[in-house]
Write a protein that holds these residues in place. Sequence first.
Motif, PDB file in Angstrom:
ATOM      1  N   MET A  54       0.537  -1.140  -0.183  1.00  0.00           N
ATOM      2  CA  MET A  54      -0.042  -0.114  -0.037  1.00  0.00           C
ATOM      3  C   MET A  54       0.852   0.896   0.276  1.00  0.00           C
ATOM      4  O   MET A  54       1.890   1.365   0.274  1.00  0.00           O
ATOM      5  CB  MET A  54      -0.923   0.062   1.424  1.00  0.00           C
ATOM      6  CG  MET A  54      -2.152  -1.325   0.932  1.00  0.00           C
ATOM      7  SD  MET A  54      -3.053  -0.194   2.590  1.00  0.00           S
ATOM      8  CE  MET A  54      -3.820  -2.315   2.852  1.00  0.00           C
ATOM      9  N   TYR A  66       1.598  -8.359   7.916  1.00  0.00           N
ATOM     10  CA  TYR A  66       0.857  -8.408   8.957  1.00  0.00           C
ATOM     11  C   TYR A  66      -0.579  -8.185   9.043  1.00  0.00           C
ATOM     12  O   TYR A  66      -1.116  -8.556   9.910  1.00  0.00           O
ATOM     13  CB  TYR A  66       1.300  -6.646   8.977  1.00  0.00           C
ATOM     14  CG  TYR A  66      -0.274  -5.905  10.292  1.00  0.00           C
ATOM     15  CD1 TYR A  66       0.108  -6.176  11.048  1.00  0.00           C
ATOM     16  CD2 TYR A  66      -0.813  -5.350   9.467  1.00  0.00           C
ATOM     17  CE1 TYR A  66      -0.692  -5.917  12.098  1.00  0.00           C
ATOM     18  CE2 TYR A  66      -1.895  -5.301  10.411  1.00  0.00           C
ATOM     19  CZ  TYR A  66      -1.843  -4.906  12.061  1.00  0.00           C
ATOM     20  OH  TYR A  66      -2.693  -4.171  12.645  1.00  0.00           O
ATOM     21  N   HIS A  70      -4.353  -8.624  11.377  1.00  0.00           N
ATOM     22  CA  HIS A  70      -4.744  -7.076  11.738  1.00  0.00           C
ATOM     23  C   HIS A  70      -6.028  -8.045  12.589  1.00  0.00           C
ATOM     24  O   HIS A  70      -6.424  -9.038  11.601  1.00  0.00           O
ATOM     25  CB  HIS A  70      -5.315  -6.589  10.402  1.00  0.00           C
ATOM     26  CG  HIS A  70      -5.879  -5.186   9.966  1.00  0.00           C
ATOM     27  ND1 HIS A  70      -7.815  -5.653   9.904  1.00  0.00           N
ATOM     28  CD2 HIS A  70      -5.751  -4.572  10.359  1.00  0.00           C
ATOM     29  CE1 HIS A  70      -7.483  -4.252  10.019  1.00  0.00           C
ATOM     30  NE2 HIS A  70      -6.337  -3.334   9.972  1.00  0.00           N
ATOM     31  N   PRO A  71      -6.777  -6.646  12.713  1.00  0.00           N
ATOM     32  CA  PRO A  71      -8.118  -7.755  13.969  1.00  0.00           C
ATOM     33  C   PRO A  71      -9.352  -7.468  13.093  1.00  0.00           C
ATOM     34  O   PRO A  71      -9.815  -7.680  13.149  1.00  0.00           O
ATOM     35  CB  PRO A  71      -7.992  -6.292  14.667  1.00  0.00           C
ATOM     36  CG  PRO A  71      -6.764  -5.341  14.965  1.00  0.00           C
ATOM     37  CD  PRO A  71      -6.401  -5.394  13.536  1.00  0.00           C
ATOM     38  N   ALA A  72      -8.992  -6.820  11.505  1.00  0.00           N
ATOM     39  CA  ALA A  72     -10.565  -6.726  10.963  1.00  0.00           C
ATOM     40  C   ALA A  72     -10.345  -7.959   9.850  1.00  0.00           C
ATOM     41  O   ALA A  72      -9.431  -8.074   9.370  1.00  0.00           O
ATOM     42  CB  ALA A  72     -10.703  -5.499  10.164  1.00  0.00           C
ATOM     43  N   ALA A  85      -3.305   4.527  -0.204  1.00  0.00           N
ATOM     44  CA  ALA A  85      -4.473   3.574   0.985  1.00  0.00           C
ATOM     45  C   ALA A  85      -4.361   4.717   2.333  1.00  0.00           C
ATOM     46  O   ALA A  85      -5.213   4.211   3.147  1.00  0.00           O
ATOM     47  CB  ALA A  85      -3.580   2.345   1.217  1.00  0.00           C
ATOM     48  N   GLY A  88      -7.763   4.503   3.416  1.00  0.00           N
ATOM     49  CA  GLY A  88      -8.147   3.613   3.961  1.00  0.00           C
ATOM     50  C   GLY A  88      -8.219   3.581   5.381  1.00  0.00           C
ATOM     51  O   GLY A  88      -8.202   2.847   6.598  1.00  0.00           O
ATOM     52  N   MET A  89      -6.725   3.555   5.693  1.00  0.00           N
ATOM     53  CA  MET A  89      -5.898   4.057   6.515  1.00  0.00           C
ATOM     54  C   MET A  89      -6.245   5.226   8.150  1.00  0.00           C
ATOM     55  O   MET A  89      -6.716   5.128   8.893  1.00  0.00           O
ATOM     56  CB  MET A  89      -4.115   4.214   6.312  1.00  0.00           C
ATOM     57  CG  MET A  89      -3.273   4.293   8.043  1.00  0.00           C
ATOM     58  SD  MET A  89      -3.735   2.585   8.367  1.00  0.00           S
ATOM     59  CE  MET A  89      -2.634   2.591   9.878  1.00  0.00           C
ATOM     60  N   HIS A  98      -7.253   4.902  12.552  1.00  0.00           N
ATOM     61  CA  HIS A  98      -6.733   4.544  13.394  1.00  0.00           C
ATOM     62  C   HIS A  98      -5.475   4.745  14.629  1.00  0.00           C
ATOM     63  O   HIS A  98      -5.930   5.917  14.456  1.00  0.00           O
ATOM     64  CB  HIS A  98      -5.670   3.268  12.589  1.00  0.00           C
ATOM     65  CG  HIS A  98      -6.455   1.955  11.515  1.00  0.00           C
ATOM     66  ND1 HIS A  98      -6.810   2.398  10.355  1.00  0.00           N
ATOM     67  CD2 HIS A  98      -6.032   0.670  11.656  1.00  0.00           C
ATOM     68  CE1 HIS A  98      -7.142   1.603   9.907  1.00  0.00           C
ATOM     69  NE2 HIS A  98      -7.096   0.262  11.052  1.00  0.00           N
ATOM     70  N   ALA A 102      -1.893   1.935  15.918  1.00  0.00           N
ATOM     71  CA  ALA A 102      -1.832   1.440  14.536  1.00  0.00           C
ATOM     72  C   ALA A 102      -0.466   1.808  14.153  1.00  0.00           C
ATOM     73  O   ALA A 102      -0.259   1.862  12.969  1.00  0.00           O
ATOM     74  CB  ALA A 102      -3.520   1.543  14.236  1.00  0.00           C
TER      75      ALA A 102
HETATM   76  C1  HEM Z   1      -5.409   0.451   4.890  1.00  0.00           C
HETATM   77  C2  HEM Z   1      -6.350  -0.413   5.356  1.00  0.00           C
HETATM   78  C3  HEM Z   1      -7.234  -0.877   6.629  1.00  0.00           C
HETATM   79  C4  HEM Z   1      -8.591  -0.752   6.967  1.00  0.00           C
HETATM   80  C5  HEM Z   1      -9.449  -0.278   6.015  1.00  0.00           C
HETATM   81  C6  HEM Z   1      -8.434  -0.986   7.922  1.00  0.00           C
HETATM   82  C7  HEM Z   1      -9.487  -1.184   8.433  1.00  0.00           C
HETATM   83  C8  HEM Z   1      -9.133  -1.773  10.567  1.00  0.00           C
HETATM   84  C9  HEM Z   1     -11.119  -1.820  10.842  1.00  0.00           C
HETATM   85  C10 HEM Z   1     -11.901  -1.806  10.311  1.00  0.00           C
HETATM   86  C11 HEM Z   1     -10.351  -2.080  12.018  1.00  0.00           C
HETATM   87  C12 HEM Z   1     -11.437  -3.055  13.294  1.00  0.00           C
HETATM   88  C13 HEM Z   1     -12.490  -1.634  14.121  1.00  0.00           C
HETATM   89  C14 HEM Z   1     -11.988  -0.892  14.314  1.00  0.00           C
HETATM   90  O1  HEM Z   1     -10.565  -1.070  15.595  1.00  0.00           O
HETATM   91  O2  HEM Z   1     -12.828   0.625  14.438  1.00  0.00           O
HETATM   92  C15 HEM Z   1      -8.909  -1.462  12.061  1.00  0.00           C
HETATM   93  C16 HEM Z   1      -7.848  -2.402  13.124  1.00  0.00           C
HETATM   94  C17 HEM Z   1      -6.909  -2.162  13.699  1.00  0.00           C
HETATM   95  N1  HEM Z   1      -6.398  -1.715  12.079  1.00  0.00           N
HETATM   96 FE1  HEM Z   1      -6.783  -1.817  10.516  1.00  0.00          FE
HETATM   97  N2  HEM Z   1      -7.638  -1.050   8.670  1.00  0.00           N
HETATM   98  C18 HEM Z   1      -6.101  -1.115   7.516  1.00  0.00           C
HETATM   99  C19 HEM Z   1      -5.013  -0.823   7.904  1.00  0.00           C
HETATM  100  C20 HEM Z   1      -4.606  -1.784   8.460  1.00  0.00           C
HETATM  101  C21 HEM Z   1      -3.212  -0.972   8.824  1.00  0.00           C
HETATM  102  C22 HEM Z   1      -2.209  -1.418   7.812  1.00  0.00           C
HETATM  103  C23 HEM Z   1      -2.769  -1.874   9.623  1.00  0.00           C
HETATM  104  C24 HEM Z   1      -1.234  -2.001  10.602  1.00  0.00           C
HETATM  105  C25 HEM Z   1       0.129  -2.184  10.052  1.00  0.00           C
HETATM  106  C26 HEM Z   1      -3.921  -1.603  10.975  1.00  0.00           C
HETATM  107  C27 HEM Z   1      -3.912  -1.752  12.261  1.00  0.00           C
HETATM  108  C28 HEM Z   1      -4.703  -1.605  13.044  1.00  0.00           C
HETATM  109  C29 HEM Z   1      -5.090  -1.704  14.514  1.00  0.00           C
HETATM  110  C30 HEM Z   1      -3.946  -2.207  15.608  1.00  0.00           C
HETATM  111  C31 HEM Z   1      -6.284  -1.856  14.452  1.00  0.00           C
HETATM  112  C32 HEM Z   1      -6.648  -2.392  16.478  1.00  0.00           C
HETATM  113  C33 HEM Z   1      -7.704  -1.158  16.600  1.00  0.00           C
HETATM  114  C34 HEM Z   1      -6.712   0.274  16.779  1.00  0.00           C
HETATM  115  O3  HEM Z   1      -5.841   0.231  16.808  1.00  0.00           O
HETATM  116  O4  HEM Z   1      -7.539   1.813  15.655  1.00  0.00           O
HETATM  117  N3  HEM Z   1      -4.498  -1.440   9.613  1.00  0.00           N
HETATM  118  N4  HEM Z   1      -8.620  -1.752  11.094  1.00  0.00           N
END
Ligand code: HEM
Length: 124
Positions: A54, A66, A70-72, A85, A88-89, A98, A102
């Motif tokens: 990305m 990674y 990822h939690p989702a 992206a 998205g982030m 995030h 994150a």
């Molecule tokens: C770019 C596309 C991405 C999308 C659409 C996305 C979407 C989401 C969603 C829907 C959740 C769960 C709901 C929530 O916690 O609110 C989440 C949680 C999380 N995501 Fe992502 N994510 C993306 C990329 C990433 C990346 C690249 C990382 C880290 C390298 C990451 C790390 C996390 C973490 C640590 C959480 C737990 C909640 C937080 O800390 O905000 N995500 N993400």
Amino acid sequence: MKKTAFAAFVAFWSSVVTLLVTWTLVPAVTLAEEEPTFTLEEVARHDRLEDCWMAIRGEVYDLTDYLPHHPAPPAVILPWCGREATEGMTTKGYGRDHSPAAWGQLERYRIGVLESAADTSTGQ
Ligand code: HEM
């Protein structure tokens, strides 16, 4: 005699310090110059869960390792693989950014910069 010994002492330690400074600085400068640069076209070739890059805020990340952590569910991430992206982030797909933790995790997966990043920084 004492003067000669002192001059030799100073010369020796000056050489040591010069060598240390050179060994420390030269690789750092070389690394900075050789930072890999990718185009969006190159990023687009990595658009699968098994090979997911990305571009986010001008940096390029290989997130393949990674994604299983990822939690989702993967379906949330997949549409952003191979793309710019930042949205998205910053929205997670539903308008919430995030956490700082994150964003911090991203650094581990950084592989270079986006070629067009230089253009955006000039405001064009
Ligand atoms: C770019 C596309 C991405 C999308 C659409 C996305 C979407 C989401 C969603 C829907 C959740 C769960 C709901 C929530 O916690 O609110 C989440 C949680 C999380 N995501 Fe992502 N994510 C993306 C990329 C990433 C990346 C690249 C990382 C880290 C390298 C990451 C790390 C996390 C973490 C640590 C959480 C737990 C909640 C937080 O800390 O905000 N995500 N993400």
